[in-house]
Design a protein around this motif. Structure first.
Motif, PDB file in Angstrom:
ATOM      1  N   ALA A  68      -1.724   8.878  -7.522  1.00 33.42           N
ATOM      2  CA  ALA A  68      -0.699   9.036  -6.489  1.00 33.42           C
ATOM      3  C   ALA A  68      -0.066  10.416  -6.612  1.00 33.42           C
ATOM      4  N   GLU A 107       0.827  -1.201   0.000  1.00 36.05           N
ATOM      5  CA  GLU A 107       0.000   0.000   0.000  1.00 36.05           C
ATOM      6  C   GLU A 107       0.864   1.254   0.000  1.00 36.05           C
ATOM      7  N   GLN A 108       1.963   1.242   0.746  1.00 34.35           N
ATOM      8  CA  GLN A 108       2.870   2.394   0.755  1.00 34.35           C
ATOM      9  C   GLN A 108       3.485   2.600  -0.626  1.00 34.35           C
ATOM     10  N   GLU A 158       0.971   4.223  -2.858  1.00 32.33           N
ATOM     11  CA  GLU A 158       0.827   5.646  -2.562  1.00 32.33           C
ATOM     12  C   GLU A 158       1.947   6.460  -3.194  1.00 32.33           C
ATOM     13  N   GLU A 159       3.100   5.841  -3.390  1.00 29.98           N
ATOM     14  CA  GLU A 159       4.227   6.523  -4.025  1.00 29.98           C
ATOM     15  C   GLU A 159       4.224   6.373  -5.540  1.00 29.98           C
ATOM     16  N   LYS A 219       2.063  11.765  -4.763  1.00 30.47           N
ATOM     17  CA  LYS A 219       3.492  11.728  -4.443  1.00 30.47           C
ATOM     18  C   LYS A 219       4.340  11.486  -5.690  1.00 30.47           C
TER      19      LYS A 219
END
Length: 377
Positions: free
Chosen positions: A117, A19-20, A23-24, A119
């Protein structure tokens, strides 16, 4: 050796790690799958709309080349005509462009890679590092992409070469056919060649998609230390949790001890257990305001002695109350009779203190159900 093994990325990525990464903006992506879907959708769209597109294009072209004498002498009219023709062509091919755009959007969705995303949109100066870029150019990933491109070119090129060789007589025969017949036969030949090459492209997709998924999850693999650290972050550091739990127990114990002076009676075992009961007006039943074993029971008895709270020895009742009644909860109905006798003793004791007379005897053989009495400590 154990420390070295903890630093090796041998563990599968956890859900939180994946998941991280998402997100990136790190998601599995197969260019070959996107290309394949666009080609297939494009072929289907041409098959269904080809005749209409050709007829529509011919009509627009004829309209564009049909000029009257006045329009040919006015440049502004030519600009207006050009604008109209361009808009007609745009509207004509808009459905075709729409389905191709839809295919381009569906391809990432098939690999669960369709995300937004923010980010990934942030500027990263590290991507402009020429040394890092040079390293990526000669990395194992670049080598794998190069090998894949070569094999793809060999496969598609080989299929095209075999097709041209097998159809060489028909291709050469187009030169001797009338224009309309030659264009029709050429169209069928091109369509057949296109479908055959798209079919060959399935092999490329069948190899590339599993490879991209394996490569993606391989990059996200974690060390054992990273897994342990993530578990600590999710569940909390055991030492910190233990310290917090200890502080909570101390605070709860202080609150409990502060309620002992307001109790009406302390039921004891006589030494292992101590349970403080309170019964005030408005309560439906007596309530346990403090309880404990061992040192806690001793401290309850000490505080009770300091504040003149009477004690009564009733081992079965003390053990039953300690086991089955939580703090600040009323006693169960099965213990009403036993506790009522204890409270009656408290009332008799208060009367004796005021008026004197014969000292009241504490209750004995209280009616406590045997199933509520745990084994004696």
């Amino acid at each position: 050796m154990a420390e070295d093994s903890d630093l090796e990325r041998t563990e599968e990525p956890t859900g939180r790690r994946i998941e991280q990464a998402r997100e990136e903006g790190q998601v599995p992506h197969s260019r070959e799958l996107s290309t394949f879907l666009i080609l297939v959708v494009g072929a289907a769209a041409l098959w269904l709309m080809g005749n209409w597109l050709v007829a529509r294009s011919i009509g627009i072209t004829r309209k564009a080349l049909s000029l009257d004498a006045q329009g040919a002498r006015e440049p502004l009219q030519m600009v207006v005509r050009l604008n109209d023709v361009g808009l007609d062509f745009l509207l004509t091919f808009a459905p075709m462009m729409g389905v191709l755009l839809l295919a381009a959007l569906v391809a990432p969705l098939l690999m669960n890679a369709w995300i937004f995303a923010p980010k990934a949109l942030a500027p990263d100066l590290g991507r402009l590092d020429p040394i890092a870029g040079f390293g990526r150019l000669f990395s194992w990933n670049s080598l794998a992409e190069l090998i894949k491109a070569i094999l793809k070119a060999i496969l598609i090129g080989g299929v095209a070469a075999l097709l041209i060789w097998s159809e060489r007589e028909d291709i050469i025969g187009l030169l001797s056919l009338p224009l309309e017949r030659a264009m029709a036969d050429a169209g069928h030949l091109i369509a057949f060649s296109f479908l055959l090459m798209v079919g060959a492209f399935i092999l490329v997709v069948a190899v590339d998609v599993p490879f991209q998924l394996w490569q993606y999850f391989d990059k996200l693999k974690m060390t054992k230390e990273e897994v342990r650290q993530e578990m600590k972050e999710l569940q909390g550091d055991p030492q910190v949790k233990g310290r917090i739990r200890s502080l909570q127990m101390q605070a709860a114990r202080r609150r409990m001890m502060s309620a002992v002076p307001q109790a009406d009676i302390i039921v004891t075992n006589p030494t292992h257990y101590a349970v403080a009961l309170a019964y005030k007006s408005g309560m439906k039943a007596p309530k346990v305001v403090a309880k404990g074993m061992g040192e806690i029971a001793l401290r309850i008895r000490e505080i009770a002695a300091e504040h003149g709270v009477p004690l009564v020895e009733a081992p079965p009742l003390a053990r039953a109350l300690n086991r089955h009644v939580e703090l600040d909860r009323e006693i169960p109905a099965t213990l009403y009779t036993a506790v009522a006798e204890v409270l009656a003793y408290v009332y008799q004791l208060a009367q004796w203190r005021e008026r004197g007379g014969e000292y009241p005897l504490p209750p004995r053989d209280l009616p406590v159900p045997p199933e509520l009495v745990p084994e004696a400590a």
